[in-house]
Design an enzyme around this catalytic site. Sequence first.
Site, mmCIF file in Angstrom:
data_model
loop_
_atom_site.group_PDB
_atom_site.id
_atom_site.type_symbol
_atom_site.label_atom_id
_atom_site.label_comp_id
_atom_site.label_asym_id
_atom_site.label_seq_id
_atom_site.Cartn_x
_atom_site.Cartn_y
_atom_site.Cartn_z
ATOM 1 N N ASP A 1 58.293 54.847 -20.070
ATOM 2 C CA ASP A 1 59.239 53.908 -20.688
ATOM 3 C C ASP A 1 60.381 54.727 -21.308
ATOM 4 O O ASP A 1 61.368 55.032 -20.641
ATOM 5 C CB ASP A 1 58.450 53.083 -21.718
ATOM 6 C CG ASP A 1 59.302 52.135 -22.529
ATOM 7 O OD1 ASP A 1 60.372 51.754 -22.057
ATOM 8 O OD2 ASP A 1 58.892 51.762 -23.655
ATOM 9 N N GLY B 1 59.954 57.821 -22.188
ATOM 10 C CA GLY B 1 59.718 59.203 -21.754
ATOM 11 C C GLY B 1 59.167 60.097 -22.862
ATOM 12 O O GLY B 1 58.857 61.259 -22.624
HETATM 13 P P1 IMP Z 1 56.989 56.006 -23.601
HETATM 14 O O1 IMP Z 1 56.476 57.105 -24.453
HETATM 15 O O2 IMP Z 1 58.080 55.240 -24.296
HETATM 16 O O3 IMP Z 1 57.414 56.444 -22.206
HETATM 17 O O4 IMP Z 1 55.875 54.906 -23.424
HETATM 18 C C1 IMP Z 1 54.576 55.240 -23.425
HETATM 19 C C2 IMP Z 1 53.623 54.105 -23.570
HETATM 20 O O5 IMP Z 1 54.179 52.910 -24.119
HETATM 21 C C3 IMP Z 1 53.095 53.708 -22.225
HETATM 22 O O6 IMP Z 1 52.096 54.604 -21.788
HETATM 23 C C4 IMP Z 1 52.567 52.311 -22.516
HETATM 24 O O7 IMP Z 1 51.245 52.370 -22.984
HETATM 25 C C5 IMP Z 1 53.497 51.777 -23.608
HETATM 26 N N1 IMP Z 1 54.465 50.841 -23.012
HETATM 27 C C6 IMP Z 1 55.761 51.051 -22.734
HETATM 28 N N2 IMP Z 1 56.330 49.956 -22.176
HETATM 29 C C7 IMP Z 1 55.341 49.039 -22.108
HETATM 30 C C8 IMP Z 1 55.285 47.689 -21.604
HETATM 31 O O8 IMP Z 1 56.255 47.110 -21.075
HETATM 32 N N3 IMP Z 1 54.080 47.069 -21.716
HETATM 33 C C9 IMP Z 1 52.974 47.648 -22.271
HETATM 34 N N4 IMP Z 1 52.979 48.908 -22.721
HETATM 35 C C10 IMP Z 1 54.154 49.593 -22.647
#
Ligand code: IMP
Length: 176
Positions: free
Chosen positions: A103, A105
């Site tokens: 999402d 990152g």
């Molecule tokens: P990041 O660190 O922002 O890339 O996101 C990491 C975590 O956020 C992912 O492994 C998901 O568990 C959670 N996440 C991000 N977007 C979503 C979504 O649309 N639905 C559910 N979980 C999300």
Amino acid sequence: MKNEYLQSVLIESSQIDECVREMGRTIASDYGDEPLTVIGCLKGSFIFMADLVRAIPRTLHIDFIEVSSYGDFTESTGNVRIVKDFKHPVKDSHVLIVEDIVDTGLTFDFLFDHIRLKQPASLEIAALLVRKSVDRKKRPIKYAGFEIGEEFVVGYGLDAAGLYRNLNHIAAYSPT
Ligand code: IMP
């Protein structure tokens, strides 16, 4: 199941099955007979991980790491922390991280920094979902299932406040 906030089915279960099978075949052929450790990032990847490792027809080590960046809500706190670390020694083994979605990152960056310290032979990631907004030059995602927009999604392991992980498909979710 209470589901008044669920909206359109974004990715059908049959599309996921096909994508995971294909990804498993590619991974098997890319790594050949080299030692491979697959590390699932909990909790969101648990269903994808279970399906993906069974689609890789070779021996491999399996471990899990649990990290947290979301509270009970649909906004990242911007702060990634380890809830449970993986245990398997990965020095000189190839490592493949399995993530539900890249999402912002932040989790990607955190996991790469954390696992690189253990000196694996190589480090790559398989993500079922990748936001279109992710800069894939800066954060190379070797195995990516589906690109999606900014909508919050649930199902196939992904949750909203702990719910909907057990859906077979990916659905858009809106609390308003
Ligand atoms: P990041 O660190 O922002 O890339 O996101 C990491 C975590 O956020 C992912 O492994 C998901 O568990 C959670 N996440 C991000 N977007 C979503 C979504 O649309 N639905 C559910 N979980 C999300």
